[in-house]
Design an enzyme around this catalytic site. Structure first.
Site, PDB file in Angstrom:
ATOM      1  N   PRO A 261       0.842  -1.208   0.000  1.00  0.00           N
ATOM      2  CA  PRO A 261       0.000   0.000   0.000  1.00  0.00           C
ATOM      3  C   PRO A 261       0.873   1.253   0.000  1.00  0.00           C
ATOM      4  O   PRO A 261       1.517   1.573   0.984  1.00  0.00           O
ATOM      5  CB  PRO A 261      -0.798  -0.128   1.305  1.00  0.00           C
ATOM      6  CG  PRO A 261       0.010  -1.031   2.165  1.00  0.00           C
ATOM      7  CD  PRO A 261       0.773  -1.949   1.272  1.00  0.00           C
ATOM      8  N   ASP A 437       5.927   2.175   1.996  1.00  0.00           N
ATOM      9  CA  ASP A 437       5.025   1.048   2.220  1.00  0.00           C
ATOM     10  C   ASP A 437       4.322   1.270   3.565  1.00  0.00           C
ATOM     11  O   ASP A 437       4.968   1.222   4.615  1.00  0.00           O
ATOM     12  CB  ASP A 437       5.829  -0.255   2.220  1.00  0.00           C
ATOM     13  CG  ASP A 437       4.955  -1.501   2.315  1.00  0.00           C
ATOM     14  OD1 ASP A 437       3.770  -1.377   2.702  1.00  0.00           O
ATOM     15  OD2 ASP A 437       5.460  -2.603   2.029  1.00  0.00           O
ATOM     16  N   HIS A 438       2.993   1.486   3.511  1.00  0.00           N
ATOM     17  CA  HIS A 438       2.274   1.828   4.738  1.00  0.00           C
ATOM     18  C   HIS A 438       2.146   0.639   5.689  1.00  0.00           C
ATOM     19  O   HIS A 438       1.732   0.806   6.844  1.00  0.00           O
ATOM     20  CB  HIS A 438       0.885   2.377   4.398  1.00  0.00           C
ATOM     21  CG  HIS A 438       0.451   3.496   5.296  1.00  0.00           C
ATOM     22  ND1 HIS A 438       0.862   3.614   6.609  1.00  0.00           N
ATOM     23  CD2 HIS A 438      -0.344   4.578   5.072  1.00  0.00           C
ATOM     24  CE1 HIS A 438       0.325   4.680   7.153  1.00  0.00           C
ATOM     25  NE2 HIS A 438      -0.409   5.293   6.239  1.00  0.00           N
ATOM     26  N   ARG A 439       2.488  -0.553   5.252  1.00  0.00           N
ATOM     27  CA  ARG A 439       2.530  -1.684   6.184  1.00  0.00           C
ATOM     28  C   ARG A 439       3.709  -1.541   7.138  1.00  0.00           C
ATOM     29  O   ARG A 439       3.657  -2.004   8.291  1.00  0.00           O
ATOM     30  CB  ARG A 439       2.669  -3.002   5.421  1.00  0.00           C
ATOM     31  CG  ARG A 439       1.511  -3.351   4.492  1.00  0.00           C
ATOM     32  CD  ARG A 439       1.815  -4.595   3.676  1.00  0.00           C
ATOM     33  NE  ARG A 439       3.021  -4.430   2.854  1.00  0.00           N
ATOM     34  CZ  ARG A 439       3.542  -5.386   2.090  1.00  0.00           C
ATOM     35  NH1 ARG A 439       2.971  -6.591   2.064  1.00  0.00           N
ATOM     36  NH2 ARG A 439       4.627  -5.159   1.378  1.00  0.00           N
TER      37      ARG A 439
END
Length: 465
Positions: A261, A437-439
């Site tokens: 994401p 990467d929003h993770r």
């Protein structure tokens, strides 16, 4: 004399196919072990393959421009005093010929000489010793191709197929390619520009065609047609095969975009002090023989910020359900090359001084543009910079390099009105864009990291030096 086939090897990273860019030898040439035979393009880089045999080139089994699978025979070499490879055409003829076939199998443990850059795959030796080969008619096309392209091949095949032997021998001079001397990259350029190398008369004494001669030949037809029709026909569509670096890049970007994401944040800032620092470094004797640019300072700022926020130097391991915090900063630099976008990386960039980092950047970009980046430099990156400013672009929303948590887009530096010490003045301004990467990286960490990079560019002497 015995005919030995050289099969396309796996040059690393489990690659399954490669494109033949250009041959460095022709039928009839005498070659030595480790002499360069051909240049291929894998999904990662261009690679030159050396010869595993010493002998005379009997046939080129694959033409330049073709893409073949690993393990496919690409060239035949006539080797003195060696056991011949299994001949598909000779096996099916005598039914009682199974006994002689057992002899090559007993001698299979012989190993080919080790080549420069890679070893001989054991699977290639094992495949040659199959005893049930008489029932398999599928290798016949390879035998037909080699007989059609090389004059020496019909001599060995004549006893078993006497009536058809004269036909290939008569066709061989027609099918065999004209021996034009040119380096693989020059051949690739000629192919891209639509220039027939056989029409060029080389000026060099050794007969090798140069890049300049190809470019002149490509430009010449444009000036010659004086009597062209007044109304030109519409140009036809041109289709370009998706392969090599372009194919690998497309697959990686699609996988990244739909797996991680993405979030992108932007920061516009005054980098006038960075511009002045670059000018001072260029004037210093120790930096005169190396390129010093704002990208160098940006790379140093990114490395410094990564050491302060190590959580951004990480990757997501879906299979193990773990976050991998990388021990070193392997700095990737996105480079545009004639074959497409590649992202080689500098291993352990945090250990380099500013001068060492400048040398590493210069070497990395030079080898990338030449298409000679080693496979090891294309893997293992941890964080990347893409310099869109060199194209005059303000910034963009870059897609993450697969396996990395962040990528920084460095925009063009332009003079703009800026409030400086309470007054509007012309200042050097740029815009940074950080995709992450929003993770792995939440908004706070991404914002702090981007702000730290910006702080280093606003006052590089205080933060970096």
């Amino acid at each position: 004399m015995a005919t030995k086939q050289f099969r396309l090897p796996d040059v690393g990273e489990g690659l399954t196919e490669a494109e033949i860019l250009g041959w460095s030898v022709a039928v009839g040439d005498v070659v030595k072990v480790n002499q360069i035979l051909v240049e291929i393009e894998t999904a990662k880089a261009a690679v030159e393959l050396p010869s595993p045999f010493a002998g005379t080139v009997g046939a080129l089994l694959v033409e330049a421009g073709q893409t073949v699978d690993v393990g496919t025979p690409i060239i035949e070499i006539e080797v003195a005093g060696a056991e011949p490879d299994a001949k598909p055409a000779a096996k099916p003829a005598p039914a009682a010929g199974a006994a002689p076939a057992a002899k090559p199998a007993a001698e299979a443990p012989k190993r080919e000489p080790v080549l420069v850059g890679y070893g001989v795959a054991q699977s290639a030796t094992t495949r040659r010793a199959r005893k049930n080969a008489p029932a398999a008619a599928s290798p016949a096309p390879a035998a037909v191709a080699s007989a059609a392209s090389a004059p020496p091949a019909p001599v060995a095949a004549a006893p078993s197929v006497a009536p058809s032997a004269p036909a290939p021998a008569a066709q061989a001079p027609t099918v065999a390619p004209t021996h034009v001397l040119a380096k693989p990259l020059v051949r690739k350029l000629a192919k891209d520009l639509g220039v027939d190398l056989s029409t060029i008369t080389p000026a060099r004494e050794d007969g090798v065609i140069t890049r300049e001669e190809v470019e002149r030949a490509a430009a010449a037809p444009a000036a010659s047609p004086v009597a062209a029709p007044a109304v030109a026909a519409l140009a036809e569509d041109r289709r370009v095969p998706i392969k090599g670096v372009r194919k690998a890049t497309a697959a990686a970007m699609v996988a990244s975009a739909f797996t991680a994401p993405h979030v992108t944040e932007f920061l516009t800032l005054d980098v006038s002090r960075t511009v002045k620092l670059v000018e001072r470094l260029r004037a210093q004797p120790e930096y005169r023989d190396v390129k010093v640019s704002p990208l160098l300072i940006t790379a140093k700022a990114l490395i410094s910020a990564t050491r302060k926020f190590p959580e951004i130097n990480a990757s997501w391991d879906e299979a193990a359900q773990e976050i991998v915090l990388r021990g070193s900063v392997n700095l990737g630099i996105a480079a545009a090359t004639p074959r497409g976008l590649v992202v080689p990386n500098i291993k352990g960039a945090e250990r380099l001084t500013l001068r060492q980092l400048a040398d590493a950047l210069a070497q990395l970009t030079a080898t990338a543009r030449e298409g000679k980046t080693p496979l090891a430099d294309l893997t293992g990156g941890t964080i990347t910079i893409t310099n869109v400013g060199v194209f005059g672009v303000d910034t963009g929303t870059p897609i993450l390099n697969p396996g990395e948590a962040a990528i920084l887009a460095f925009g063009a530096i332009k003079q703009q009105p800026w409030v400086h010490k309470g007054k509007v003045k012309p200042r050097w301004v740029t815009t940074l864009a950080l995709s992450f990467d929003h993770r792995l990286v939440d908004g706070e960490l991404g914002s702090r990291f981007l702000r730290e990079v910006g702080r280093a560019l606003e006052d590089p002497a205080a933060v970096l030096l």
